[in-house]
Design a protein around this motif. Structure first.
Motif, PDB file in Angstrom:
ATOM      1  N   LEU A 160       0.833  -1.195   0.000  1.00 31.66           N
ATOM      2  CA  LEU A 160       0.000   0.000   0.000  1.00 31.66           C
ATOM      3  C   LEU A 160       0.871   1.249   0.000  1.00 31.66           C
ATOM      4  N   TYR A 161       1.976   1.230   0.744  1.00 29.70           N
ATOM      5  CA  TYR A 161       2.873   2.385   0.758  1.00 29.70           C
ATOM      6  C   TYR A 161       3.475   2.611  -0.626  1.00 29.70           C
ATOM      7  N   PHE A 200       9.442   4.561   9.994  1.00 32.92           N
ATOM      8  CA  PHE A 200       8.761   5.228   8.890  1.00 32.92           C
ATOM      9  C   PHE A 200       9.602   5.170   7.607  1.00 32.92           C
ATOM     10  N   THR A 201      10.889   5.515   7.723  1.00 34.91           N
ATOM     11  CA  THR A 201      11.734   5.519   6.522  1.00 34.91           C
ATOM     12  C   THR A 201      12.005   4.105   6.025  1.00 34.91           C
ATOM     13  N   ALA A 208       8.760   1.181  -0.447  1.00 36.03           N
ATOM     14  CA  ALA A 208       8.133   1.752  -1.639  1.00 36.03           C
ATOM     15  C   ALA A 208       9.171   2.009  -2.725  1.00 36.03           C
ATOM     16  N   ASN A 209      10.314   2.562  -2.347  1.00 34.22           N
ATOM     17  CA  ASN A 209      11.358   2.874  -3.318  1.00 34.22           C
ATOM     18  C   ASN A 209      11.827   1.618  -4.044  1.00 34.22           C
ATOM     19  N   ILE A 218      11.704   3.971 -11.920  1.00 37.43           N
ATOM     20  CA  ILE A 218      11.789   5.236 -11.181  1.00 37.43           C
ATOM     21  C   ILE A 218      12.340   4.959  -9.787  1.00 37.43           C
ATOM     22  N   GLU A 219      13.273   5.787  -9.354  1.00 37.02           N
ATOM     23  CA  GLU A 219      13.800   5.642  -7.999  1.00 37.02           C
ATOM     24  C   GLU A 219      13.965   7.028  -7.383  1.00 37.02           C
ATOM     25  N   PHE A 220      14.098   7.059  -6.075  1.00 39.42           N
ATOM     26  CA  PHE A 220      14.256   8.346  -5.410  1.00 39.42           C
ATOM     27  C   PHE A 220      15.168   8.210  -4.198  1.00 39.42           C
ATOM     28  N   THR A 221      15.729   9.340  -3.810  1.00 40.68           N
ATOM     29  CA  THR A 221      16.481   9.418  -2.561  1.00 40.68           C
ATOM     30  C   THR A 221      15.819  10.500  -1.713  1.00 40.68           C
ATOM     31  N   TYR A 222      16.089  10.475  -0.437  1.00 42.52           N
ATOM     32  CA  TYR A 222      15.536  11.512   0.441  1.00 42.52           C
ATOM     33  C   TYR A 222      16.579  11.863   1.496  1.00 42.52           C
TER      34      TYR A 222
END
Length: 364
Positions: A160-161, A200-201, A208-209, A218-222
């Motif tokens: 779901l996330y 959380f992370t 999700a990542n 698609i990928e992301f960093t935070y």
């Protein structure tokens, strides 16, 4: 029960490649399970098709009914799982909130799908879902900002996330970076209060990542960009999108723009004019020509998405592409009085103000 079939939508009579939904939905707090979310995604797909075909506001002040075969919801025909989802879906709340420029906070909470039942239709067991009339505008009025995502990709995501983060990423597909307040992000993702920042992370964002990268590329960093003491309060996200995905989204946006009602296309153009230094005559030249309007929206989308690179001066690039470099506001002579010398004056520019229905804006 409805007395008319006008507001009964059978899934899947057709399938739209991309779903379109208002950013208000993307930024809302959703309490659905993964299966319930898939049901909602199927409903949005049918609303998207109806929007394109009718090119007008949908179902004013009407409940809308959807008929979904069980086979579309569960490949394993796990009917008990579907029944559990149906039972809980009609209790699930969705919340919208925003704070205006005066600092006044407004909110609305509703149950979008208050009636869920099963019935036999043409020899198939189906789920019949009634959508509350008060919820319909929130799902159908795209307005100035919307989220577009791949229908099949969304359905294929297991977590779901992953589904919710994918929506958020696609709402920012024109930007490589964006920020979120941690509390707001946790709120709209419906993260349990028991989750610490590390939970959380690790359990939400990292899961999700990983899945989104596997399914879409698609990928992301935070990274934390604001803290209160040791507490992280704001995150900056950096998104990396493969060229193939950029082209896919540009194609989807082009398809949407081509089918967009002319009034809504003009309203969208006026919003995007804010990013350019155009005179009133150039704006009028764009909005008065369907070809120039479509070209303006297409070029803007391609530049914003990164498909067109090395655009140093967006305004110069746009006016040259549209051939309106020499379009200027005409000076109009005033009618002289017989007793005064003749003189000229510049009339005030008159713009066509086109509004779109704005229900709520997402909370910053």
């Amino acid at each position: 029960m409805s007395d008319s079939t006008e507001n009964l939508m059978v899934v899947p009579s057709k399938k739209q490649k991309n779903n379109y939904q208002p950013n208000l939905i993307t930024e809302s707090r959703q309490m659905f399970t993964a299966l319930e979310k898939n049901i909602v995604v199927m409903i949005i797909n049918q609303l998207t098709i109806r929007y394109f075909e009718k090119s007008q506001p949908l179902f004013p002040n009407q409940n809308v009914e959807f008929l979904i075969p069980f086979a579309e919801l569960s490949k394993s025909r796990n009917y008990s799982e579907i029944e559990r989802a149906a039972k809980s879906l009609q209790l699930k709340q969705q919340g919208f909130a925003f704070t205006n420029e005066k600092g006044e906070r407004y909110f609305k909470y509703m149950i979008p799908f208050p009636l869920v039942e099963n019935l036999m239709s043409k020899g198939k067991m189906c789920l019949k879902i009634t959508m509350f009339s008060g919820a319909v505008p929130y799902y159908t009025e795209l307005g100035k900002t919307w989220t577009s995502y791949d229908y099949e990709v969304m359905r294929s995501l297991g977590s779901l996330y992953s589904k919710r983060v994918y929506e958020i990423l696609m709402s920012h597909y024109r930007s490589d970076t964006f920020t979120y307040e941690v509390d707001h992000l946790r709120h709209i993702l419906n993260v349990p209060e028991t989750f610490k920042y590390f939970d959380f992370t690790r359990k939400c964002l990292d899961v999700a990542n990983s899945e989104i990268k596997e399914k879409t590329g698609i990928e992301f960093t935070y990274e934390p960009v604001k803290k209160e003491g040791k507490r992280v309060t704001r995150l900056k996200f950096t998104k990396k999108t493969p060229l193939s995905q950029i082209e896919s989204e540009v194609d989807a946006s082009r398809e949407y723009i081509q089918k967009m009602p002319i009034g809504e296309a003009v309203a969208l153009a006026w919003q995007w004019f804010a990013g350019y230094t155009l005179n009133e005559a150039q704006k009028a030249a764009i909005t008065d020509s369907s070809d120039k309007l479509e070209t303006f929206l297409r070029i803007h989308t391609e530049v914003a998405s990164g498909k067109r690179k090395n655009v140093k001066n967006a305004t110069a690039y746009m006016v040259k592409s549209l051939g309106i470099e020499n379009v200027k506001v005409k000076r109009k002579e005033t009618t002289p009085k017989s007793t005064t010398p003749r003189r000229t004056g510049t009339p005030k520019a008159i713009s066509s103000i086109i509004g779109t229905m704005s229900l709520f804006q997402p909370e910053e």
